[in-house]
Design a protein around this motif. Structure first.
Motif, PDB file in Angstrom:
ATOM      1  N   GLN A  83       0.852  -1.193   0.000  1.00 10.02           N
ATOM      2  CA  GLN A  83       0.000   0.000   0.000  1.00 10.02           C
ATOM      3  C   GLN A  83       0.882   1.236   0.000  1.00 10.02           C
ATOM      4  OE1 GLN A  83      -3.669   0.390  -0.096  1.00 10.02           O
ATOM      5  NE2 GLN A  83      -2.629   2.234  -0.829  1.00 10.02           N
ATOM      6  N   VAL A  84       0.826   1.981  -1.098  1.00  7.20           N
ATOM      7  CA  VAL A  84       1.569   3.225  -1.230  1.00  7.20           C
ATOM      8  C   VAL A  84       0.571   4.369  -1.163  1.00  7.20           C
ATOM      9  CG1 VAL A  84       3.255   4.521  -2.582  1.00  7.20           C
ATOM     10  CG2 VAL A  84       3.198   2.013  -2.730  1.00  7.20           C
ATOM     11  N   ALA A  85       0.866   5.363  -0.352  1.00  6.07           N
ATOM     12  CA  ALA A  85      -0.053   6.486  -0.184  1.00  6.07           C
ATOM     13  C   ALA A  85       0.730   7.781  -0.108  1.00  6.07           C
ATOM     14  CB  ALA A  85      -0.889   6.308   1.080  1.00  6.07           C
ATOM     15  N   ASP A  86       0.070   8.848  -0.464  1.00  6.31           N
ATOM     16  CA  ASP A  86       0.663  10.187  -0.404  1.00  6.31           C
ATOM     17  C   ASP A  86       0.280  10.824   0.927  1.00  6.31           C
ATOM     18  OD1 ASP A  86       1.294  12.967  -0.754  1.00  6.31           O
ATOM     19  OD2 ASP A  86       1.275  12.665  -2.921  1.00  6.31           O
ATOM     20  N   ALA A  87       1.295  11.158   1.716  1.00  4.96           N
ATOM     21  CA  ALA A  87       1.069  11.724   3.050  1.00  4.96           C
ATOM     22  C   ALA A  87       1.021  13.240   3.049  1.00  4.96           C
ATOM     23  CB  ALA A  87       2.160  11.232   4.011  1.00  4.96           C
ATOM     24  N   GLY A  88       0.995  13.852   1.862  1.00  4.02           N
ATOM     25  CA  GLY A  88       0.937  15.300   1.803  1.00  4.02           C
ATOM     26  C   GLY A  88       2.261  15.946   2.172  1.00  4.02           C
TER      27      GLY A  88
END
Length: 315
Positions: A83-88
């Motif tokens: 799971q790859v996500a953008d943390a801002g």
């Protein structure tokens, strides 16, 4: 099949639309966990020449819209296997370097506290110091593979001990890096004196100069990286100016005679065989870029690093 949430479907939402996240991935608040977190640090108050890297995170994200779910060279689906996500972005004080460093430390610590590996996009190279402090706390001494035109092990600039040219000296002095497993790749250009190299060696780094690629190529560099790093926890710190200005004009301290984007991507793919625990990509300054050339190079470098972090099940 996995339950990991990947990028939005490009056959339904055109690539020039959709969310402004890295590779149009979900935000970290849209998923229940993250194995890899893309973290923006829009900070460039530590630069010594051309400013503008504070706009790097947005530029790299905008340049990542063409990235697709399958990496054919690494033969991996990096967004399906993890799971790859953008943390801002981490908000940090542009007028106080010491406060900004603490804010970066706290922001990254919060993200990786949930178990995510950080892929941080800057921002200038000052940000590597707080990142390495956090990584050291999690993993102990880190083998740092530093891709850059410059050593970044100088002592001070105008009396300031923390700038984009000093992070690896401070990291070595603080015991954050493994002095038996770290090295620079792509170093070139003029120095202040021969002592820059001797001091750097004392701090625990070996050097692969850009000029050595003429004789040994990227494969020779990979062999040296693997021999030096071994199975140590490894962190990649990538200054985009490791690339020749022909491939990355959008940066603050360009140096002629650099490596190509193809050579860089080939070397980054080798980290799939190493214990890669985190990475950063820094010094992208979009005001000096042309047609997203630098941003695209940085986005593809990030993609190869994320792919290298993906778990392999075939041994």
């Amino acid at each position: 099949m996995t339950d990991n949430q990947g990028p939005v479907d490009a056959t339904r939402i055109p690539r020039y639309g959709g969310p402004p996240t890295f590779a149009r991935l979900p935000r970290i608040d849209e998923v229940d966990r993250a194995d890899v977190a893309v973290i923006g640090v829009p900070f460039d108050s530590g630069v010594s020449y051309r400013p503008g890297a504070r706009f790097g995170p947005g530029h790299i994200r905008a340049s990542s819209k063409l990235l697709r779910p399958y990496n054919p060279v690494q033969d991996v689906e990096p967004f399906a296997l993890q799971q790859v996500a953008d943390a801002g972005d981490i908000a940090c004080n542009p007028f106080d370097i010491l406060e900004a460093v603490q804010q970066i430390d706290s922001g990254v610590r919060e993200v990786i506290g949930f178990g995510a590996k950080p892929l941080t996009i800057g921002g200038d190279h000052t940000i590597a110091l707080p990142l390495l402090r956090v990584m050291h706390e999690a993993h102990g001494p880190i083998a740092v593979v530093h891709f850059d035109a410059h050593l970044d092990t100088w002592d001070t600039y105008f009396g300031a001990p923390i700038t984009h040219g000093t992070p690896f000296r401070r990291a070595s002095e603080e015991g954050l890096i493994d002095q038996t497993g770290s090295l620079h790749v792509g170093i070139r250009g003029s120095l202040y004196s021969r002592e820059d190299l001797t001091d750097d060696q004392v701090l625990g780094f070996q050097v692969i100069g850009a000029h050595q690629f003429d004789d040994h190529g990227w494969r020779g560099a990979v062999d040296r990286i693997k021999a030096r790093v071994g199975d140590r926890p490894t962190y990649v710190s990538l200054d985009i100016d490791v690339l020749d200005p022909a491939f990355a004009p959008g940066t603050g301290t360009p140096e002629a005679g650099g490596i190509t984007s193809r050579e860089l991507l080939q070397m980054l793919r080798a980290f799939a065989e190493l214990n890669l625990v985190g990475a950063d990509i820094v010094e992208v300054a979009p005001a000096y870029d042309h047609a997203e050339v630098t941003g695209i190079a940085a986005a593809h470098a990030a993609y190869e690093l994320i792919s290298a972090m993906a778990p392999r099940t075939d041994g």
